[in-house]
Structure formats: C-alpha cells, structure tokens
Design an enzyme around this catalytic site. Structure first.
Site, short mmCIF file in Angstrom:
data_model
loop_
_atom_site.label_atom_id
_atom_site.label_comp_id
_atom_site.label_asym_id
_atom_site.label_seq_id
_atom_site.Cartn_x
_atom_site.Cartn_y
_atom_site.Cartn_z
N TYR A 19 147.75 -1.38 44.31
CA TYR A 19 147.23 -1.45 45.68
C TYR A 19 146.73 -2.87 45.98
O TYR A 19 147.12 -3.49 46.97
CB TYR A 19 146.10 -0.44 45.86
CG TYR A 19 145.50 -0.40 47.24
CD1 TYR A 19 145.96 0.48 48.21
CD2 TYR A 19 144.47 -1.28 47.59
CE1 TYR A 19 145.41 0.52 49.47
CE2 TYR A 19 143.91 -1.25 48.86
CZ TYR A 19 144.39 -0.35 49.79
OH TYR A 19 143.84 -0.33 51.05
N ASP B 137 140.63 4.92 56.88
CA ASP B 137 140.12 6.19 56.34
C ASP B 137 138.72 6.49 56.85
O ASP B 137 138.42 7.59 57.31
CB ASP B 137 140.11 6.15 54.81
CG ASP B 137 141.51 6.01 54.23
OD1 ASP B 137 142.48 6.12 55.00
OD2 ASP B 137 141.63 5.79 53.01
N GLU C 57 133.05 0.83 49.89
CA GLU C 57 134.22 1.01 49.02
C GLU C 57 134.68 -0.32 48.43
O GLU C 57 135.11 -0.39 47.29
CB GLU C 57 135.36 1.68 49.79
CG GLU C 57 136.48 2.11 48.88
CD GLU C 57 137.17 3.40 49.30
OE1 GLU C 57 138.29 3.61 48.82
OE2 GLU C 57 136.61 4.19 50.06
#
Length: 383
Positions: free
Chosen positions: A220, A170, A158
C-alpha cells in the site's frame, strides 16, 4: 464479528456497573474510485449496515479502559501514558492521542465494542473503530467538533499510530454517510455532493475471498510512493498541481521512459480512474445503472493490470461475475490483495448468482467465501 447494541450494553453493565451511551459506527463500501483518495481524486463511497457497536461512559478518572468483545482483549492505560500498541489498540489510542494534540481535555472513559464488519474484508473496520471512539468522546466530553473535523482527526490517527498513510475516504464516509445516498467526495478539497442511490431492482452484494491483507503492509505504502514519484515528474513537466488536472491520459506517454514502467502504469491508472469516477457519478444521477456497472468492470481491469493490487482469487470472482447475466458490474473493493469484490446484481438473480459463484470458488481454491448483502445507511451516530 457478530456484535449488537444489546450485547455491548449488557457486557458493559456487567463489567463497569454503570449505564453507558450506545453508538453505531458503520463500515463503508466504495462503488468506484479506488486508490485515488490519496491521489487528490474523487471517490464514491457510502456507509453500510455492517459496522461496530460501542457502549461508552466517562469514568471520572485518568484511565482509558477498553474491552474488545470479539477478541476478548482489554486495555487499561492512564491518559498520560497513551502510546502506540499493536492491533485494535492502536486505533483507539491513536484517536485519544489526536484529541490530546489539539489540547482538548480528554477524560478517562470505559468502553466495550463489538462489530459485525468482517476484518480484512476491505470495508474499513479500522475507520469504523476510529469513528466510534472519536464521535463518542466528542459527544461525551462536549468538544463540539464537526463531523468533517472528526473524519480528518481519524485520518491523522491512522497515519500516526498504525502508520497507514490512508486517504480521507474511509473516515469521511464513516462520518458523513447518508441513508440511500453515496458521496461524491472530492479528496483534494474534502467536500462532497450527495448522490441518491437509485438501484431499484438491484442489490449490492459483497463476496469476501477470505484471503486477508494488511493495509499497513508494504504494498500500500509502495503504491503511494510510486504515485508521488510520478506526480513530481508531471508537476515539473506539465506545470500541474495534481493528477486531476490531467484530462487526457495520453499526456502521460512522453514521460513513460523517465518514470519507468511501474510508475507510469500507476499514474495512468490514477488519471483514468479519476475521470472514470466523475463519469460514473454523472451516470448515477441519470439512473444509467448499466453504464455505471460497465465502469466498475473497467476499474477492476485497471486495478489488476496497471495498479497491480489484485490477486488470483479476486480476479476469479470478477471473471465469474462478468459471465453471469444478472451481474451488471463487479470489481475488487478496498486496498486489494484479498478482501471483497463488490457486485451489482439483479435482485431476482442474487441467490442463483451466489450458489454458482461460491461453488465455483470453493472448487477452484478450496475456500468457503463469505457473502454479504449490504444497504447504504447513515454515518456514525448515537443509538
């Protein structure tokens, strides 16, 4: 997304004319501990019964062939040409790329996937996609990596392909989840304790604002930079290694001016939330669900006022939940700027709560919010 194992299996057979192996990769909820997985804190996630179903088989070639049933989109690419692409393809190819970096002999494979996890709802459909691909390839190629290693591989994927500098929560919840248990995950050491989730008489209800955010968006990564800036000052001045070393939020006050208001408030939230999450885990072990719920409301206030990742739709839903006597805890869940609220609701009051809150939300914003009752289940597995 409305996927099922039967559906992906049927489409796979039709498309590739062979028998696949079937896998389930769950989304996740996080009861408390938001935006602190990348700040060396503690979080309290669990895998849920909303996720993605995969049909996968090796194809004895050098081609990756993957079909996203819900989007009606395909990718077909040689292993030697794996590169960054847009959307869901980045998550699939990012995993392949990480295996290649480890010098593991990834072979060509065929895959069909479909899910029932709402995209952009803060339930981490991205980690579910990464987990399903990494777990299935690990099994079918006999790589013999452990679940913790696969979670870390998914996090690297990611970071490197979609470019989201996410923490480990996650992917870890996706791999390590256990039915009816939440994980008190130590994000610094990447270890966990399993805590039984005794919420008899209560349901976990998610309400999706239908306002969508992209975690790859600037906010973010901006929060991460602000926390890093504050941490650099605290390391120098307090001789500490991470936010978790601060047991009293008042210790931040002398550095407010040097940090600037924004950075100070971000750091204050992180310190408070790390302490709050550890407290919450203790309350859960003691079956003090009421005390646990009160901490969820406090987390929302921190996310709204200090970390500033809420929005008017999320605040409306949490405020409405707080006024309902059947709700003992509610907050925004996930990255923020939309997505879901998570609510702990007395079972007998769930339907009445939903009727009231969905109607009020529709009246206020003209949006039909979605709701999901979720259960905590096992992590990614072969079906």
């Amino acid at each position: 997304m409305t996927g099922s194992a039967t559906e992906v299996e049927s489409v796979f057979r039709e498309k590739f004319k062979e028998e696949p192996k079937l896998f389930y990769s769950p989304g996740r909820i996080n009861l408390i501990g938001e935006h602190i997985d990348y700040n060396d804190g503690f979080v309290l996630p669990g895998a849920i019964d909303k996720g993605i179903f995969f049909a996968v088989a090796m194809n004895r070639s050098d081609q990756v062939n993957c079909y996203a049933l819900d989007f009606d989109e395909s990718i077909s690419i040689p292993l030697s040409a794996v590169r960054k692409m847009g959307g869901w393809k980045n998550y699939v190819l990012g995993i392949v790329s990480e295996f290649q970096k480890m010098d593991l002999p990834v072979q060509g494979f065929n895959c069909v996937f479909s899910g029932n996890i709402p995209i952009g709802g803060g339930m981490s459909s991205s980690a579910a996609l990464e987990g399903g691909i990494s777990f299935s390839l690990n099994q079918l190629c006999n790589f013999e990596l452990g679940r913790r290693d696969l979670a870390l591989l998914g996090q690297r994927a990611e970071h490197n392909f979609p470019g989201v500098m996410c923490g480990i929560m996650d992917q870890y919840a996706n791999m390590m989840g256990k039915q009816n248990k939440v994980l008190l995950l130590d994000c610094l050491n990447v270890t966990h304790q399993e805590i039984p989730l005794h919420i008899v008489g209560y349901e976990i209800v998610l309400i999706n604002t239908k306002v969508h955010h992209s975690l790859a968006g600037s906010e973010y990564n901006q929060r991460r930079k602000e926390c890093e800036k504050g941490m650099a000052i605290l390391k120098r001045e307090l001789n500490i290694d991470s936010f978790r070393d601060i047991q009293d939020p008042a210790l931040l006050l002398p550095f407010k001016e040097e940090m600037g208001d924004n950075v100070y408030r971000r750091c204050l939230y992180v310190v408070e939330e790390i302490l709050r999450t550890q407290n919450a885990a203790t309350l859960l072990k003691q079956n003090d669900i009421g005390g646990f719920g009160r901490l969820m409301f406090q987390t929302h206030e921190g996310l709204r006022d200090l970390y500033e990742v809420s929005c008017k739709e999320l605040d409306f839903l949490v405020n409405a939940a707080a006024q309902n006597e059947d709700v003992i805890g509610a907050r925004l869940m996930g990255g923020g700027f939309g997505g879901c609220t998570i609510n702990l609701v007395r079972k007998e009051g769930v339907e009445s709560f939903l009727v009231k809150i969905l109607s009020a939300y529709k009246k206020e914003f003209g949006i039909h919010a979605e709701n999901y009752k979720v259960k905590v289940v096992d992590g990614t597995h072969l079906i």
